[in-house]
Design an enzyme around this catalytic site. Structure first.
Site, PDB file in Angstrom:
ATOM      1  N   HIS A 149       4.216 -67.801  34.449  1.00 58.41           N
ATOM      2  CA  HIS A 149       3.953 -68.866  35.412  1.00 58.41           C
ATOM      3  C   HIS A 149       3.908 -70.235  34.710  1.00 58.41           C
ATOM      4  O   HIS A 149       3.465 -70.350  33.574  1.00 58.41           O
ATOM      5  CB  HIS A 149       2.613 -68.646  36.114  1.00 58.41           C
ATOM      6  CG  HIS A 149       2.660 -67.638  37.216  1.00 58.41           C
ATOM      7  ND1 HIS A 149       3.586 -67.691  38.240  1.00 58.41           N
ATOM      8  CD2 HIS A 149       1.875 -66.543  37.458  1.00 58.41           C
ATOM      9  CE1 HIS A 149       3.385 -66.675  39.072  1.00 58.41           C
ATOM     10  NE2 HIS A 149       2.352 -65.967  38.626  1.00 58.41           N
TER      11      HIS A 149
ATOM     12  N   CYS B  92       8.136 -71.918  36.355  1.00 59.92           N
ATOM     13  CA  CYS B  92       8.178 -73.008  37.324  1.00 59.92           C
ATOM     14  C   CYS B  92       7.860 -74.342  36.649  1.00 59.92           C
ATOM     15  O   CYS B  92       7.129 -74.398  35.658  1.00 59.92           O
ATOM     16  CB  CYS B  92       7.165 -72.761  38.433  1.00 59.92           C
ATOM     17  SG  CYS B  92       7.440 -71.248  39.382  1.00 59.92           S
TER      18      CYS B  92
END
Length: 341
Positions: free
Chosen positions: A235, A291
């Protein structure tokens, strides 16, 4: 003494103003227009001339994605069926069926083909190449240049956030396994020089402290002529900027396994650990499959794989004046401390 200290502080302020002026930055940081490439290259300090490159899975404003089945990318599947879209696509181009392409590919071809293949899979993310120095996009793509004849070291991080609901990923461990096989088979990395952090209960845990320690260690061990490869699959997020070097007001950050307790790893942290400390003559490439990763290493030159560019350009979303002022300010602080001022 008060008068003497005032004189010293005025001298320091004047020195800093002179440094900033030579770099094309007003002393108050309000010059308003970004410097040109030629101005930037002529004025940037040595710290900003290191050999650092990054491939990111998407732009800062975008999110990345898992793919549910790496078989569609013609890749080995050592630990399941999922993989990160960025890593899987790159390997499909460079290592499909565990074979390298018969013809050399340029940097532009690799990044643009990544976008084309992602679009075919209905992924909207735009891969991006960034660097500390401009790259000839027509030159042969290679993770390790011929000039890097020393030791090849890697730090590879895959975090699936096992047990998190929501937030668990499924492809990050596979990304590490697949990319590890590629760098060993194609680029000659040796097992003993590859450090793996994964939340699989077998490898070193990808906690904040362990990730930072691994990054510091690979930099400390590096010598001129060496090559470093960094791979992160997990992430990523955005946090409020703390030092004014982000035009959009946000820092990009990695999310270690224990981010809820220990916090994130900001782009400023990555710059200080990986770029600032990198010895001269060491080649470093980072693959960030997460991301909001477009500028997560604060590298000023970018090339987006969406067909909008034909050469690398200075990142218009990066506050270069504030970035250089930050670097220059740190140099002034160092000089001040060294001189006992």
């Amino acid at each position: 003494m008060g008068f003497f200290n005032t004189l010293k502080n005025q001298a320091i302020a004047a020195a800093k103003e002179g440094m900033l002026s030579s770099l094309g930055v007003d002393a108050d940081g309000t010059d308003g227009e970004q410097m040109t490439k030629s101005q930037y290259e002529e004025s940037k300090p040595d710290e900003l001339r290191k050999d650092v490159r990054m491939i990111s899975g998407c732009q800062d404003k975008q999110t990345s994605a898992d793919v549910s089945n790496v078989e569609q990318f013609e890749l080995p599947d050592p630990a399941g069926r999922a993989g990160g879209a960025c890593t899987s696509t790159l390997l499909r181009i460079l290592y499909a069926d565990e074979k390298v392409p018969e013809e050399d590919l340029s940097f532009a071809e690799v990044v643009s083909t990544m976008r084309e293949q992602l679009a075919e899979g209905n992924y909207t993310q735009v891969p991006q190449l960034s660097s500390m120095n401009p790259i000839d996009l027509n030159a042969k793509f290679d993770l390790v240049p011929e000039s890097a004849t020393g030791t090849r070291r890697a730090v590879m991080i895959g975090i699936n956030y096992v047990g998190d609901r929501p937030g668990e990923l499924s492809g990050c461990h596979n990304d590490v396994h697949n990319m590890k096989k590629y760098i060993m088979d194609v680029h000659g990395f040796e097992e003993e020089n590859i450090r793996i952090l994964m939340d699989d209960g077998e490898n070193e845990a990808p906690t904040r402290s362990n990730i930072i320690a691994a990054y510091k260690a690979v930099i400390a061990e590096a010598e001129e002529g060496d090559a470093i490869f960094l791979h992160y699959s997990g992430h990523g997020t955005k946090l409020r900027d703390q030092n004014g070097d982000e035009a959009d007001g946000y820092d990009e950050a990695l999310c270690p396994r224990d981010f809820q307790q220990a916090g994130m790893i900001r782009d400023d942290d990555l710059y200080d650990i990986l770029v600032k400390g990198l010895p001269n003559g060491v080649h470093m490439v980072s693959l960030m499959d997460c991301c909001h990763s477009g500028s997560i290493m604060d590298l000023p030159y970018i090339f987006k794989g969406d067909g909008s560019q034909t050469e690398m350009e200075l990142d218009p979303e990066m506050n270069l004046d504030a970035f250089i002022e930050c670097v220059s300010g740190k140099l002034v602080e160092f000089l001040k401390k060294s001189l006992g001022l």
